[in-house]
Design an enzyme around this catalytic site. Structure first.
Site, PDB file in Angstrom:
ATOM      1  CG  ASP A  31      45.611  32.857  37.509  1.00 24.44           C
ATOM      2  OD1 ASP A  31      45.440  33.822  38.281  1.00 24.44           O
ATOM      3  OD2 ASP A  31      46.494  32.834  36.633  1.00 24.44           O
TER       4      ASP A  31
ATOM      5  CG  PHE B 212      47.363  36.368  31.954  1.00 21.40           C
ATOM      6  CD1 PHE B 212      46.913  37.681  31.898  1.00 21.40           C
ATOM      7  CD2 PHE B 212      48.712  36.122  32.082  1.00 21.40           C
ATOM      8  CE1 PHE B 212      47.811  38.736  31.965  1.00 21.40           C
ATOM      9  CE2 PHE B 212      49.618  37.174  32.148  1.00 21.40           C
ATOM     10  CZ  PHE B 212      49.168  38.489  32.090  1.00 21.40           C
TER      11      PHE B 212
ATOM     12  CE1 TYR C  25      51.150  42.003  38.509  1.00 24.06           C
ATOM     13  CE2 TYR C  25      52.709  40.551  39.605  1.00 24.06           C
ATOM     14  CZ  TYR C  25      51.912  40.848  38.512  1.00 24.06           C
ATOM     15  OH  TYR C  25      51.877  39.995  37.437  1.00 24.06           O
ATOM     16  CE  LYS C  26      47.721  41.063  37.507  1.00 27.89           C
ATOM     17  NZ  LYS C  26      47.519  39.822  36.766  1.00 27.89           N
TER      18      LYS C  26
ATOM     19  NE  ARG D 233      42.400  45.188  32.507  1.00 27.17           N
ATOM     20  CZ  ARG D 233      43.410  44.377  32.835  1.00 27.17           C
ATOM     21  NH1 ARG D 233      43.299  43.073  32.628  1.00 27.17           N
ATOM     22  NH2 ARG D 233      44.514  44.854  33.357  1.00 27.17           N
TER      23      ARG D 233
END
Ligand SMILES: *Cc1c(COP(=O)(O)O)cnc(C)c1O
Length: 431
Positions: A222, A145, A247-248, A396
């Protein structure tokens, strides 16, 4: 009704986690809210999870009962401990981390900086673990990322270190062999993602950790796309450091603070770079100089974002209730279903699966490549079908086992099929 939709309905009826869906706001069958579905299919819960009904109630009550009524006394009552109590609950439910090693605070980016910087500072000048040369290298991969890469670029510049890049296949991910080939007595830190944000590739975390440790390096994982979706055993796997988003898959809400994990025996050895009053032994002593707290609290910096960490507690509680293995089981069933539909409906248009086909090597999302996917995603959003798009031309499909149903997945994929067909017809001038 076609056979796939009938299959989806059967799967929903026999789904042991199906009842959790009704605990979310905005699904057509939310319990007793009388509201209608806000979208046809939400396939991006791995970027921003849906809110739970319990969180809506919790936040409302917090405003009036806690903040509104207890006022500043709240800090003495439980807010001061909240980053640590939520960290422990998360560690137990989803990370395989014993208490006292996980806390909530800062954004993922800042948390990455603090823990990566603490790790390299402990290794850089040192000749630890039998290393004869100074450890001046940080290992990472080209497909991680952006924020992970940028943070390490900054740390390397600050510390005069070298970044060693693993060229990872964007449709797969980093392999143990690639890590073994690049680490050595010069390696201070290895930073990788457990689930690759683009392809959904699930890294062989225990094996890669073992390889990094054999070279005397520390590892920072991560967990942004794996926490709350894939079983994790940080303690058993000997992980040094980890960070992840809330928040995922943890449904903490936009910008909810990240979690950080520092293995117990490293806590007294590492010094984090953002020395703030909230990380000191006696916060209200307000002494002349910084004296770090013992334990995980020393990795905190400033006043914790209490309001931001309210909602994640409800999803952590749900995972504790059903068990992360059940979450993973449904996650695999959802991604298998998605791949089967893509093979039948989208492959004839030239779309390809950019995620591992082996469920054991795949996280909770499926990426489907086609040059038209940017256009397709824009149109889908307009018709309330919400997947995500990642360059280069990857659609995605994020599946959140607690809130996504099989029929929702079916409806979303059928809309992808129809939209892709429409875009291609227009492009060929036939429409
Ligand atoms: C989502 C994500 C981030 C986000 O970092 P923020 O500081 O919350 O913006 C970082 N790393 C990975 C791998 C992610 O998937």
């Amino acid at each position: 009704m076609d056979a796939h939709r009938a299959f989806a309905r059967r799967m929903d009826r026999s789904d042991g986690l199906g009842h959790f869906r009704r605990r979310f706001f905005g699904v057509h069958d939310s319990a007793g809210t009388g509201e209608t579905a806000s979208v046809v299919a939400y396939l991006d819960g791995n970027s921003l999870g849906r809110p739970t009904l319990a969180s809506i109630d919790r936040i409302g009550r917090f405003l009036t009962e806690a903040w509104g009524s207890r006022l500043i006394r709240g800090w003495n009552e439980d807010w001061m401990q909240l980053p640590l109590t939520i960290g422990d609950a998360l560690g137990h439910a989803a990370l395989g981390a014993a208490a006292g090693q996980t806390f909530v605070g800062d954004s993922t980016t800042v948390m990455l900086y603090k823990l990566a910087r603490a790790a390299v500072d402990a290794r850089v000048g040192g000749r630890r673990n039998g290393s004869a040369t100074p450890r001046t290298e940080i290992v990472l991969d080209t497909d991680n990322f952006p924020t992970d890469r940028y943070v390490l670029e900054g740390i390397a510049a600050e510390r005069g270190m070298t970044l060693r890049w693993i060229e990872s296949d964007p449709s797969a991910g980093v392999t143990p062999a690639q890590v073994a080939a690049i680490v050595g007595p010069q390696t201070a830190l290895v930073l990788l993602s457990h689930v690759a944000y683009r392809s959904g590739h699930l890294a062989e975390l225990p094996e890669i950790t073992r390889i990094a440790h054999a070279a005397g390096a520390l590892v920072l994982w991560d967990l942004c796309h794996s926490a709350g979706s894939v079983p994790i055993e940080l303690d058993a796997w000997g992980v040094d450091l980890a960070v992840g988003c809330t928040y995922k898959h943890l449904n903490g809400g936009p910008g909810s603070p990240a979690f950080g994990y520092v293995r117990a025996d490293l806590q007294e050895v590492l010094a984090q770079p953002v020395q703030g009053w909230m990380g000191t032994e006696d916060v209200f002593a307000m002494g002349p100089e910084y004296v770090p707290a013992t334990g995980i609290r020393r990795f905190m910096s400033g006043t914790p974002a209490i309001v931001g960490m309210l909602a994640m507690q409800d999803t952590i509680a749900m995972i504790e209730e059903c068990g992360i293995d059940a979450v993973r089981g449904k996650s695999i069933a959802l991604t298998e279903f998605t791949i089967a539909l893509a093979d039948e409906w989208l492959a004839p248009f030239g779309a390809t699966i950019a995620s591992p086909r082996d469920a054991a090597r795949r996280g909770g999302h499926v990426t489907i490549n086609h040059p038209a996917m940017r256009e397709v995603t824009g149109r889908l959003w307009e018709r309330d079908v919400i997947p995500d798009y990642r360059d280069p031309h990857g659609l995605r499909i994020g599946l959140s086992p607690l809130s996504t149903s099989f029929e929702e997945t079916y409806l979303g994929m059928a809309a992808v099929r129809d939209t892709l067909k429409g875009v291609l017809l227009e492009q060929s001038g036939l429409a």
